[in-house]
Scaffold this motif. Structure first.
Motif, short mmCIF file in Angstrom:
data_model
loop_
_atom_site.label_atom_id
_atom_site.label_comp_id
_atom_site.label_asym_id
_atom_site.label_seq_id
_atom_site.Cartn_x
_atom_site.Cartn_y
_atom_site.Cartn_z
N MET A 79 44.72 32.46 45.07
CA MET A 79 45.52 33.67 45.24
C MET A 79 45.07 34.78 44.28
N VAL A 80 44.75 34.39 43.05
CA VAL A 80 44.24 35.37 42.09
C VAL A 80 42.90 35.91 42.57
N SER A 81 42.05 35.05 43.12
CA SER A 81 40.75 35.49 43.64
C SER A 81 40.93 36.47 44.79
N MET A 82 41.91 36.21 45.64
CA MET A 82 42.16 37.11 46.77
C MET A 82 42.55 38.50 46.28
N ILE A 83 43.40 38.57 45.26
CA ILE A 83 43.80 39.87 44.71
C ILE A 83 42.61 40.57 44.07
N ALA A 84 41.80 39.81 43.31
CA ALA A 84 40.63 40.38 42.65
C ALA A 84 39.62 40.90 43.67
N LEU A 85 39.44 40.18 44.77
CA LEU A 85 38.49 40.60 45.79
C LEU A 85 38.97 41.86 46.51
N ALA A 86 40.27 41.95 46.71
CA ALA A 86 40.81 43.15 47.34
C ALA A 86 40.54 44.38 46.46
N ARG A 87 40.72 44.22 45.16
CA ARG A 87 40.42 45.33 44.24
C ARG A 87 38.92 45.62 44.20
N GLN A 88 38.13 44.58 44.27
CA GLN A 88 36.68 44.77 44.25
C GLN A 88 36.22 45.52 45.50
#
Length: 247
Positions: free
Chosen positions: A212-221
């Protein structure tokens, strides 16, 4: 400018691919024996005449996390989990081998020991066939025994032994069907050090919080890549306006 545009453009595209991988992991958070997938990227130059400043982002590594998942007790005779490292060998329709950690087994109508997905479980000497009207037990070393239900329940017959292997993890690649295969197609030998847990299944090794944290980080990326492209477009427009004014 070329390097900026090409890197941001291809980076955004691969970020979407990585988001798809994370989504796939989240969808398989409860899949028995599932190994989470991971991606890594790197920038490489575009070779060719007239393109010395351009670069693309490409997949650097695409692999799986081999961390064992939690073992859950089911008390079902045909459920087995691998303790530590190792794999259960299955036979593909083309006769080749593949490997899985999903130990939810079943008996086909023809009496063949199979995985839950219908792949034949391979034994040390071939597929394992179970006689009818027998209760099946699987020992920790993979030995499959048949116990007649009637009339002599104390008579035990060994019908085969599941081929358990433990090849190097860096030699395994994951297929679209969730099974693993050897990169060089070399058939590994059975490993007596691989042991099973009877009446249990291994859960998925997906870390929900991490994904879930990776999904948020990827969205920002992804948003950052888009902003870079927008900035490059503004710079190009301003440069064109300056050129027009000077001419």
């Amino acid at each position: 400018m070329d390097r900026l545009i090409y890197t941001a453009m291809s980076g955004a595209a691969h970020t979407l691919n990585q988001k798809a991988t994370v989504s796939h992991n989240l969808a398989n958070a409860s899949t028995t024996g599932y190994r989470s997938e991971n991606n890594a990227f790197r920038a490489v130059p575009v070779y060719g005449d007239g393109l010395p400043t351009r670069a693309f982002v490409v997949d650097s590594t695409t692999g799986a996390d081999f961390t064992p998942g939690p073992i859950q007790q089911t008390d079902r005779n045909l459920d087995v989990a691998i303790r530590g490292s190792g794999w259960i060998t299955v036979e593909l329709p083309d006769g080749k081998e593949a490997y899985t950690r999903n130990g939810s087994l079943q008996i086909s109508p023809n009496g063949i020991l199979q995985t839950h997905n219908g792949f034949n479980v391979k034994g040390d000497t071939g597929i394992i066939t179970v006689p009818q009207d027998n209760r099946i037990t699987i020992a920790k070393d993979g030995t499959v025994s048949a116990v007649p239900i009637t009339p002599l329940p104390n008579t035990v017959a060994i019908v085969g032994r599941i081929k358990l292997v433990d090849p190097p993890e860096n030699q395994l690649i994951k297929g679209a069907d969730g099974l693993f295969r050897m990169k060089d197609e070399i058939v590994p030998q059975a490993n007596a050090n691989v042991t099973l847990v009877e009446g249990a299944l291994e859960g998925s090794n997906v870390n929900l919080v991490h994904e879930m944290v990776s999904m948020i980080a990827l969205a920002r990326q992804f948003d950052m890549h888009i902003k870079i492209l927008e900035s490059a477009e503004r710079n190009a427009q301003q440069a064109s306006e300056i050129m027009v004014v000077r001419t």
